[in-house]
Design a protein around this motif. Structure first.
Motif, PDB file in Angstrom:
ATOM      1  N   MET A   1      30.747  57.769  53.064  1.00 20.63           N
ATOM      2  CA  MET A   1      31.634  57.668  52.218  1.00 20.63           C
ATOM      3  C   MET A   1      32.195  55.972  51.493  1.00 20.63           C
ATOM      4  SD  MET A   1      32.365  60.780  52.069  1.00 20.63           S
ATOM      5  CE  MET A   1      32.199  62.356  53.170  1.00 20.63           C
ATOM      6  N   GLN A   2      32.341  56.306  50.507  1.00 22.83           N
ATOM      7  CA  GLN A   2      33.368  55.112  49.936  1.00 22.83           C
ATOM      8  C   GLN A   2      34.326  54.185  48.815  1.00 22.83           C
ATOM      9  OE1 GLN A   2      33.332  51.462  50.566  1.00 22.83           O
ATOM     10  NE2 GLN A   2      31.913  51.230  50.809  1.00 22.83           N
ATOM     11  N   GLU A   3      35.242  53.283  48.552  1.00 20.59           N
ATOM     12  CA  GLU A   3      36.197  53.591  47.788  1.00 20.59           C
ATOM     13  C   GLU A   3      36.397  53.610  46.427  1.00 20.59           C
ATOM     14  OE1 GLU A   3      35.364  49.549  50.380  1.00 20.59           O
ATOM     15  OE2 GLU A   3      33.647  50.440  48.553  1.00 20.59           O
ATOM     16  N   ASP A   4      37.104  54.433  46.308  1.00 20.45           N
ATOM     17  CA  ASP A   4      37.008  54.638  44.752  1.00 20.45           C
ATOM     18  C   ASP A   4      37.758  53.455  42.982  1.00 20.45           C
ATOM     19  OD1 ASP A   4      37.709  58.203  42.759  1.00 20.45           O
ATOM     20  OD2 ASP A   4      36.802  56.164  42.492  1.00 20.45           O
ATOM     21  N   ALA A   5      36.766  53.208  41.826  1.00 23.04           N
ATOM     22  CA  ALA A   5      37.621  52.722  41.325  1.00 23.04           C
ATOM     23  C   ALA A   5      38.338  54.031  40.609  1.00 23.04           C
ATOM     24  CB  ALA A   5      36.990  51.832  41.164  1.00 23.04           C
ATOM     25  N   ALA A   6      38.981  54.288  40.276  1.00 22.33           N
ATOM     26  CA  ALA A   6      39.725  54.879  39.134  1.00 22.33           C
ATOM     27  C   ALA A   6      40.659  55.852  39.858  1.00 22.33           C
ATOM     28  CB  ALA A   6      38.758  56.592  39.470  1.00 22.33           C
ATOM     29  N   GLU A   7      41.539  54.716  40.146  1.00 27.03           N
ATOM     30  CA  GLU A   7      42.850  54.673  40.778  1.00 27.03           C
ATOM     31  C   GLU A   7      43.481  54.226  40.213  1.00 27.03           C
ATOM     32  OE1 GLU A   7      45.607  56.337  41.051  1.00 27.03           O
ATOM     33  OE2 GLU A   7      44.417  57.774  42.193  1.00 27.03           O
ATOM     34  N   PRO A   8      44.295  54.025  39.158  1.00 31.75           N
ATOM     35  CA  PRO A   8      45.397  52.700  37.766  1.00 31.75           C
ATOM     36  C   PRO A   8      46.094  52.181  38.830  1.00 31.75           C
ATOM     37  CG  PRO A   8      45.138  55.020  36.960  1.00 31.75           C
ATOM     38  CD  PRO A   8      44.525  55.166  38.010  1.00 31.75           C
ATOM     39  N   SER A   9      46.593  52.720  39.550  1.00 28.22           N
ATOM     40  CA  SER A   9      47.977  52.784  40.407  1.00 28.22           C
ATOM     41  C   SER A   9      47.579  51.377  40.799  1.00 28.22           C
ATOM     42  CB  SER A   9      48.429  53.467  41.181  1.00 28.22           C
ATOM     43  OG  SER A   9      47.600  53.677  42.723  1.00 28.22           O
ATOM     44  N   VAL A  10      46.275  51.180  41.193  1.00 33.77           N
ATOM     45  CA  VAL A  10      46.183  50.143  42.127  1.00 33.77           C
ATOM     46  C   VAL A  10      46.083  48.696  41.494  1.00 33.77           C
ATOM     47  CG1 VAL A  10      45.390  51.455  44.119  1.00 33.77           C
ATOM     48  CG2 VAL A  10      43.654  50.155  42.426  1.00 33.77           C
ATOM     49  N   THR A  11      46.408  48.496  40.592  1.00 36.20           N
ATOM     50  CA  THR A  11      45.420  47.449  39.791  1.00 36.20           C
ATOM     51  C   THR A  11      47.036  45.870  39.793  1.00 36.20           C
ATOM     52  OG1 THR A  11      45.387  48.799  37.839  1.00 36.20           O
ATOM     53  CG2 THR A  11      45.144  46.477  37.648  1.00 36.20           C
ATOM     54  N   HIS A  12      47.918  46.416  40.596  1.00 38.97           N
ATOM     55  CA  HIS A  12      49.099  45.505  40.874  1.00 38.97           C
ATOM     56  C   HIS A  12      48.582  45.023  41.892  1.00 38.97           C
ATOM     57  CE1 HIS A  12      50.439  48.596  43.195  1.00 38.97           C
ATOM     58  NE2 HIS A  12      51.041  47.993  44.122  1.00 38.97           N
ATOM     59  N   SER A  13      48.338  45.208  42.570  1.00 41.12           N
ATOM     60  CA  SER A  13      47.672  44.621  44.514  1.00 41.12           C
ATOM     61  C   SER A  13      45.766  43.910  44.464  1.00 41.12           C
ATOM     62  CB  SER A  13      47.260  46.492  45.324  1.00 41.12           C
ATOM     63  OG  SER A  13      46.828  46.828  44.837  1.00 41.12           O
ATOM     64  N   GLU A  14      45.356  44.019  42.883  1.00 37.19           N
ATOM     65  CA  GLU A  14      44.302  43.085  43.362  1.00 37.19           C
ATOM     66  C   GLU A  14      43.909  42.064  43.279  1.00 37.19           C
ATOM     67  OE1 GLU A  14      41.998  46.102  40.394  1.00 37.19           O
ATOM     68  OE2 GLU A  14      42.332  44.646  39.247  1.00 37.19           O
ATOM     69  N   ARG A  15      43.302  41.048  44.025  1.00 41.42           N
ATOM     70  CA  ARG A  15      44.593  39.880  44.106  1.00 41.42           C
ATOM     71  C   ARG A  15      42.695  38.850  43.886  1.00 41.42           C
ATOM     72  NH1 ARG A  15      46.809  42.616  47.825  1.00 41.42           N
ATOM     73  NH2 ARG A  15      45.082  42.956  50.118  1.00 41.42           N
ATOM     74  N   PRO A  16      42.398  38.733  42.409  1.00 35.49           N
ATOM     75  CA  PRO A  16      41.237  37.926  42.494  1.00 35.49           C
ATOM     76  C   PRO A  16      41.189  36.967  43.781  1.00 35.49           C
ATOM     77  CG  PRO A  16      42.140  37.635  40.656  1.00 35.49           C
ATOM     78  CD  PRO A  16      43.417  38.666  41.602  1.00 35.49           C
ATOM     79  N   TRP A  17      41.499  36.287  43.760  1.00 37.38           N
ATOM     80  CA  TRP A  17      41.699  34.437  43.891  1.00 37.38           C
ATOM     81  C   TRP A  17      40.922  35.339  46.106  1.00 37.38           C
ATOM     82  CZ3 TRP A  17      44.324  34.617  49.219  1.00 37.38           C
ATOM     83  CH2 TRP A  17      44.698  35.899  49.266  1.00 37.38           C
ATOM     84  N   ILE A  18      41.130  35.872  46.418  1.00 44.51           N
ATOM     85  CA  ILE A  18      40.833  36.736  47.746  1.00 44.51           C
ATOM     86  C   ILE A  18      39.118  36.189  47.448  1.00 44.51           C
ATOM     87  CG2 ILE A  18      40.503  39.326  47.382  1.00 44.51           C
ATOM     88  CD1 ILE A  18      41.993  39.045  50.321  1.00 44.51           C
ATOM     89  N   PHE A  19      38.547  37.281  46.672  1.00 44.75           N
ATOM     90  CA  PHE A  19      37.211  36.886  46.373  1.00 44.75           C
ATOM     91  C   PHE A  19      36.138  35.758  46.680  1.00 44.75           C
ATOM     92  CE2 PHE A  19      38.406  40.905  44.638  1.00 44.75           C
ATOM     93  CZ  PHE A  19      37.486  41.520  45.174  1.00 44.75           C
ATOM     94  N   GLY A  20      37.161  34.308  46.592  1.00 48.56           N
ATOM     95  CA  GLY A  20      36.404  33.142  46.938  1.00 48.56           C
ATOM     96  C   GLY A  20      36.289  32.785  48.203  1.00 48.56           C
ATOM     97  N   LEU A  21      37.099  33.336  48.785  1.00 48.20           N
ATOM     98  CA  LEU A  21      37.642  33.361  51.008  1.00 48.20           C
ATOM     99  C   LEU A  21      36.528  34.451  51.855  1.00 48.20           C
ATOM    100  CD1 LEU A  21      41.484  32.763  50.965  1.00 48.20           C
ATOM    101  CD2 LEU A  21      39.234  31.395  50.763  1.00 48.20           C
ATOM    102  N   LEU A  22      36.111  35.360  50.402  1.00 48.55           N
ATOM    103  CA  LEU A  22      35.999  36.387  51.035  1.00 48.55           C
ATOM    104  C   LEU A  22      34.124  36.208  50.926  1.00 48.55           C
ATOM    105  CD1 LEU A  22      37.305  40.274  49.485  1.00 48.55           C
ATOM    106  CD2 LEU A  22      37.136  39.350  52.176  1.00 48.55           C
ATOM    107  N   ILE A  23      33.522  35.506  49.872  1.00 48.33           N
ATOM    108  CA  ILE A  23      32.099  34.434  50.252  1.00 48.33           C
ATOM    109  C   ILE A  23      31.907  33.855  51.170  1.00 48.33           C
ATOM    110  CG2 ILE A  23      32.451  32.862  48.636  1.00 48.33           C
ATOM    111  CD1 ILE A  23      29.839  35.267  48.719  1.00 48.33           C
TER     112      ILE A  23
END
Length: 407
Positions: A1-23
């Motif tokens: 199973m995997q994460e869904d991208a279809a739920e708009p309610s999570v937009t407020h919690s998206e943290r783009p800066w974290i991908f600079g650390l995840l890599i």
């Protein structure tokens, strides 16, 4: 199973800066160890340059072929868990390799190769998670942080390991290296909240995967996007070749080490972050192609300017900064090509990203030919001309297209 991208309610919690650390884990291993200090460590152990180059070339192979196993990160557990699993397993193999009598032995090279393969799960996982981001502005910022983090952590890995290489035995250095790869993966616990995609068994899952692959790749709009991935636009192929030209411009060893080492990493990371300032209303392909033309123009400084240190410093500074911006905007184009992550986002991301490595390979070859035929100025001129032609052709299309790609 995997994460869904279809739920708009999570937009407020998206943290783009974290991908600079995840890599960070793969940045430390690929850029800091394999393409950074490994050649120095091999020479310390008496391994010849030819043998060392062959080993490093082999260890770089997983970056090109990882799409063969990366789809596993779309199944069974969360992508962020795959990221942590791949990082920790990679670090463990890396540590065992450093405890071998010599890093050039068959066992050590095999362990390093497997470590590199497992660490590519970090790239696939990050791609799948970025594909679940909703707003275009958020995707752009994530792309910038992702590339800046990759460059910065790679440079940090080189600095730390090169500084410690002469102070510790290889086994101790292995523990330190493993920690640098494994510990940053814990940041994945702070990744944006993403839900599982529910499927009714294997057949339903495969039907959904095939549907998403068709929606991404089997459409007319996929052709120009594929060309964007494979054309030599801001490829950065000259990064590893420019130090060889420095002497022709009267630049010394210490200056080369700074400009093309830590200083260069800072410049490319700064360029990647600067790309986040490009407004989201400007389409990713147009922004990327424009950055490619600007990047090619910076090479004209080296191709046409006098053979003087000031020319080298100016040209290389501008080139590295614009390469960083191009890398970030390339990732933004990749995410636009990918569309929604869905069930197969990591696998599709890996395929597209692997295509992006193609122009780096053939442009290194062409740049070398340019140097062979026309000397010092021929190398930057070759990349500038070929890159500009490719960017102008595709920019004409994307500026005049009437239909946005389906996602």
């Amino acid at each position: 199973m995997q994460e869904d991208a279809a739920e708009p309610s999570v937009t407020h919690s998206e943290r783009p800066w974290i991908f600079g650390l995840l890599i960070a884990p793969v940045a430390v291993l690929s850029n800091g160890v394999i393409s950074g200090v490994l050649s120095y460590l091999l020479r310390q152990q008496g391994v010849g340059s030819a043998r060392g180059a062959a080993i490093i070339s082999l260890l770089n192979l997983p970056q090109t072929i990882y799409f063969l196993w990366s789809p596993v990160t779309d199944f069974w557990i969360l992508r962020r868990n795959w990221l942590m699993l791949g990082s920790v397993a990679s670090a463990a193999l890396l540590m065992v390799a450093f405890h071998q009598p010599n890093l050039a032995t068959r066992t050590a090279v095999t362990l390093l190769f497997l470590s590199a393969c497992l660490c590519q799960l970090v790239v696939a996982s990050c791609g799948g998670m970025m594909g679940t981001l909703h707003a275009e502005a958020t995707r752009r910022r994530a792309s910038s942080f992702y590339q800046a983090g990759s460059l910065a952590f790679g440079a940090l890995g080189i600095f730390v390991l090169a500084s410690l290489a002469g102070k510790f035995q290889l086994g101790t250095l292995g523990w330190i290296t493993a920690a640098l790869v494994a510990l940053p993966a814990l940041i994945a616990f702070g990744a944006p909240r993403q839900d599982f995609i529910q499927t009714n068994g294997f057949n339903d899952a495969m039907a959904r995967v095939w549907s998403e692959f068709k929606a991404t790749f089997i459409r007319w709009e996929a052709i120009p996007y594929t060309l964007l991935m494979t054309f030599p636009i801001a490829s950065g192929a000259a990064i590893g070749l420019l130090p060889g030209l420095a002497v022709d411009y009267g630049v010394g060893g210490q200056q080369i080490a700074w400009m093309n080492g830590l200083g260069g990493a800072v410049l490319t990371a700064a360029g990647a972050l600067a790309a986040s300032l490009v407004p989201a209303r400007i389409s990713a392909p147009v922004a990327y192609l424009t950055s490619g033309i600007i990047n090619a123009t910076t090479l004209a400084v080296l191709a046409l300017g006098p053979l003087h240190p000031a020319t080298y410093f100016t040209g290389v500074t501008l080139y590295l900064f614009t390469v960083g911006a191009g890398y970030a905007l390339f990732t933004a184009v990749l995410l636009e090509f990918l569309g929604a992550s869905g069930k197969s986002g990591s696998g599709r991301y890996s395929i597209i990203n692997s295509l992006g490595n193609v122009p780096v390979v053939y442009m290194i070859f062409l740049d070398g030919k340019g140097y062979g035929h026309w000397g010092t100025r021929g190398l930057p001129a070759t990349e500038a001309i070929v890159g500009t032609l490719g960017a102008v052709i595709l920019l004409a299309y994307f500026l005049t297209r009437k239909q946005q790609p389906a996602v």
